[in-house]
Design a protein around this motif. Structure first.
Motif, PDB file in Angstrom:
ATOM      1  N   GLU A  63       2.095  10.208  -7.201  1.00  0.00           N
ATOM      2  CA  GLU A  63       2.266   8.880  -6.625  1.00  0.00           C
ATOM      3  C   GLU A  63       2.709   8.916  -5.170  1.00  0.00           C
ATOM      4  O   GLU A  63       2.447   7.994  -4.425  1.00  0.00           O
ATOM      5  CB  GLU A  63       3.303   8.081  -7.440  1.00  0.00           C
ATOM      6  CG  GLU A  63       2.812   7.709  -8.820  1.00  0.00           C
ATOM      7  CD  GLU A  63       1.562   6.848  -8.773  1.00  0.00           C
ATOM      8  OE1 GLU A  63       1.493   5.947  -7.922  1.00  0.00           O
ATOM      9  OE2 GLU A  63       0.646   7.099  -9.549  1.00  0.00           O
ATOM     10  N   ASP A 150      -2.051  -4.407  -2.769  1.00  0.00           N
ATOM     11  CA  ASP A 150      -2.568  -3.102  -3.199  1.00  0.00           C
ATOM     12  C   ASP A 150      -2.548  -2.105  -2.052  1.00  0.00           C
ATOM     13  O   ASP A 150      -2.221  -0.927  -2.235  1.00  0.00           O
ATOM     14  CB  ASP A 150      -3.996  -3.251  -3.735  1.00  0.00           C
ATOM     15  CG  ASP A 150      -4.050  -3.947  -5.081  1.00  0.00           C
ATOM     16  OD1 ASP A 150      -2.987  -4.085  -5.718  1.00  0.00           O
ATOM     17  OD2 ASP A 150      -5.158  -4.356  -5.499  1.00  0.00           O
ATOM     18  N   ARG A 153       1.024  -1.044  -1.471  1.00  0.00           N
ATOM     19  CA  ARG A 153       1.479  -0.113  -2.510  1.00  0.00           C
ATOM     20  C   ARG A 153       0.977   1.300  -2.239  1.00  0.00           C
ATOM     21  O   ARG A 153       1.713   2.282  -2.424  1.00  0.00           O
ATOM     22  CB  ARG A 153       0.987  -0.593  -3.876  1.00  0.00           C
ATOM     23  CG  ARG A 153       1.463   0.276  -5.038  1.00  0.00           C
ATOM     24  CD  ARG A 153       1.176  -0.411  -6.350  1.00  0.00           C
ATOM     25  NE  ARG A 153      -0.239  -0.791  -6.430  1.00  0.00           N
ATOM     26  CZ  ARG A 153      -0.729  -1.607  -7.354  1.00  0.00           C
ATOM     27  NH1 ARG A 153       0.089  -2.158  -8.243  1.00  0.00           N
ATOM     28  NH2 ARG A 153      -2.011  -1.894  -7.384  1.00  0.00           N
ATOM     29  N   THR A 154      -0.259   1.446  -1.776  1.00  0.00           N
ATOM     30  CA  THR A 154      -0.797   2.768  -1.466  1.00  0.00           C
ATOM     31  C   THR A 154      -0.035   3.416  -0.316  1.00  0.00           C
ATOM     32  O   THR A 154       0.370   4.580  -0.387  1.00  0.00           O
ATOM     33  CB  THR A 154      -2.293   2.675  -1.117  1.00  0.00           C
ATOM     34  OG1 THR A 154      -3.002   2.121  -2.226  1.00  0.00           O
ATOM     35  CG2 THR A 154      -2.866   4.050  -0.799  1.00  0.00           C
ATOM     36  N   LYS A 158       2.293   6.259  -2.144  1.00  0.00           N
ATOM     37  CA  LYS A 158       1.591   7.528  -2.023  1.00  0.00           C
ATOM     38  C   LYS A 158       1.857   8.233  -0.702  1.00  0.00           C
ATOM     39  O   LYS A 158       1.763   9.450  -0.614  1.00  0.00           O
ATOM     40  CB  LYS A 158       0.088   7.314  -2.216  1.00  0.00           C
ATOM     41  CG  LYS A 158      -0.264   6.838  -3.618  1.00  0.00           C
ATOM     42  CD  LYS A 158      -1.750   6.824  -3.846  1.00  0.00           C
ATOM     43  CE  LYS A 158      -2.071   6.335  -5.257  1.00  0.00           C
ATOM     44  NZ  LYS A 158      -1.518   7.205  -6.302  1.00  0.00           N
ATOM     45  N   TYR A 258      -8.181   1.182  -2.628  1.00  0.00           N
ATOM     46  CA  TYR A 258      -7.405   2.414  -2.646  1.00  0.00           C
ATOM     47  C   TYR A 258      -7.961   3.427  -1.657  1.00  0.00           C
ATOM     48  O   TYR A 258      -7.229   3.967  -0.819  1.00  0.00           O
ATOM     49  CB  TYR A 258      -7.387   3.007  -4.056  1.00  0.00           C
ATOM     50  CG  TYR A 258      -6.752   4.377  -4.107  1.00  0.00           C
ATOM     51  CD1 TYR A 258      -5.370   4.520  -4.058  1.00  0.00           C
ATOM     52  CD2 TYR A 258      -7.540   5.530  -4.155  1.00  0.00           C
ATOM     53  CE1 TYR A 258      -4.787   5.777  -4.073  1.00  0.00           C
ATOM     54  CE2 TYR A 258      -6.960   6.780  -4.167  1.00  0.00           C
ATOM     55  CZ  TYR A 258      -5.589   6.900  -4.130  1.00  0.00           C
ATOM     56  OH  TYR A 258      -5.022   8.135  -4.130  1.00  0.00           O
ATOM     57  N   SER A 261      -7.574   2.530   1.981  1.00  0.00           N
ATOM     58  CA  SER A 261      -6.172   2.717   2.381  1.00  0.00           C
ATOM     59  C   SER A 261      -5.861   4.187   2.612  1.00  0.00           C
ATOM     60  O   SER A 261      -5.163   4.548   3.568  1.00  0.00           O
ATOM     61  CB  SER A 261      -5.238   2.139   1.320  1.00  0.00           C
ATOM     62  OG  SER A 261      -5.484   0.773   1.105  1.00  0.00           O
ATOM     63  N   VAL A 262      -6.360   5.046   1.729  1.00  0.00           N
ATOM     64  CA  VAL A 262      -6.121   6.484   1.861  1.00  0.00           C
ATOM     65  C   VAL A 262      -6.706   7.010   3.165  1.00  0.00           C
ATOM     66  O   VAL A 262      -6.060   7.765   3.902  1.00  0.00           O
ATOM     67  CB  VAL A 262      -6.717   7.244   0.652  1.00  0.00           C
ATOM     68  CG1 VAL A 262      -6.763   8.745   0.915  1.00  0.00           C
ATOM     69  CG2 VAL A 262      -5.891   6.972  -0.601  1.00  0.00           C
TER      70      VAL A 262
END
Length: 368
Positions: A63, A150, A153-154, A158, A258, A261-262
């Motif tokens: 995470e 979202d 949160r990433t 993470k 996701y 964002s990464v």
């Protein structure tokens, strides 16, 4: 130098500092494949996957680490210090092998700890994340709260950034009215105290799939750190009530959130890493207002300790704006440049620092 290269340079140091002793565990794992090599690789990946589940309680590595589970597992051989074949043989479909693998759990933590060191060395930067809704064919910010959350949160879980999720936090900043944008972020940053902002935009072109557009900007000088455009796989019809269209578009875009964002987070981390590289330095904007002999000032800037390089962006009469890279922190840079100006005989000037923006004005003018 990419962010991934940081692991090879800092990983050993991170382990030495943060992990007291090597911890290795034997794991029995079975793998299958079309041949022995593929089956062995599969068994090694299985062993590492098992160790991720046992060595990292509450999935903190998965995470919070910069590498997601699949990427960690894809480098399984780097985490297995040794293995012994317990059983192997050909099958009707290929090959199967069972091994007893020794997995070093400290190495599993190295990516996570290295990221933590990078964040700490960079001053634990804060991100302001909001929906931009730029353009007439975009989903309005108020309809994108789920996507923004979202994304937040990433970045937070993470990648360990301290995140200001604007839809979730706007009640705290009642002074800021209306939708958030870059201009407001700069104006009210004394309240927000953010280092970077991330905008989330979902465009709805006619007769085409939606496109997720994300940008990252450093607030102090407006430098664009990264930009991602990721097409949404599912087509969204624009027919019907606007609220229904927006809802369908957000739902279709969720699977892309996701990975977009990464990718953007990695661009930001690589920028942070490059600034911590002593050979590249931090990027500043130096502004000189009302100064005579600007050419002498430009030359003097190259003699300031910590100087890496500079680029004159604008020069008009007595004013000059310089993009300036230095290994010094902001406060030290301000002191060193002020000393350089005084060494040139410029005694009367005012200075002001705002993040990465450092301004100097000659002769104490009004309104500065």
């Amino acid at each position: 130098m990419s962010f991934v290269k940081l692991y090879s340079q800092v990983g050993a140091i991170a382990i030495a500092i943060l992990l007291a002793a090597s911890t290795a565990f034997a794991v029995e794992a079975t793998g299958e494949g079309i041949d022995r090599n593929q089956a062995l690789n599969s068994a090694l990946r299985t062993a590492v996957e098992m160790q991720i589940g046992t060595a990292v309680a509450s999935e903190s590595l998965v995470e919070s680490g910069v590498l997601v589970r699949d990427e960690i597992v894809s480098h399984s051989k780097g985490y297995v210090t040794s293995y012994k074949v317990l059983q192997e043989g050909a099958t009707a479909d290929g090959y199967v092998i069972t091994i007893d693998a020794v997995v070093n759990s400290d190495l599993l933590y190295s990516d996570y700890t290295t990221l933590a060191i990078l964040q700490k060395m960079s001053g634990l930067p804060r991100l302001l994340i909001f929906g931009s809704g730029a353009g007439f064919n975009s989903v309005p910010p108020q309809s994108m709260q789920e996507l923004v959350h979202d994304v937040a949160r990433t970045f937070g879980k993470k990648f360990q950034f301290e995140v200001i999720d604007w839809p979730m936090s706007r009640a705290k900043y009642a002074e800021i009215e209306g939708s958030m944008n870059l201009k407001k972020a700069v104006k009210f940053n004394s309240l927000l105290k953010a280092d970077y902002l991330v905008t989330v935009d979902l465009k709805l072109p006619e007769h085409a799939n939606p496109v997720m557009h994300m940008t990252c900007v450093r607030i102090s000088d407006g430098l664009k750190i990264g930009e991602i455009r990721r097409p949404v796989e599912k087509y969204v019809s624009l027919s019907g009530k606007p609220a229904d269209v927006y809802s369908r578009a957000v739902e279709a875009a969720k699977p892309e959130t996701y990975w977009a964002s990464v990718r953007l987070a990695r661009e930001l981390l690589e920028n942070m890493e490059s600034e911590l590289d002593r050979g590249k330095g931090f990027r500043y904007t130096l502004t000189f207002l009302g100064f005579p002999e600007l050419s002498h000032i430009g030359t003097a800037l190259e003699d300031v300790p910590g100087f890496v390089r500079k680029e004159v962006k604008r020069q008009n009469g007595l004013n000059m704006e310089v993009a300036y890279w230095s290994t010094l922190r902001p406060e030290n840079l301000l002191k060193r440049v002020s000393t350089a100006l005084k060494d040139l005989g410029v005694e009367k000037f005012q200075s002001r620092i705002n993040g990465r923006n450092v301004r100097f004005r000659w002769q104490n003018p009004e309104g500065f």
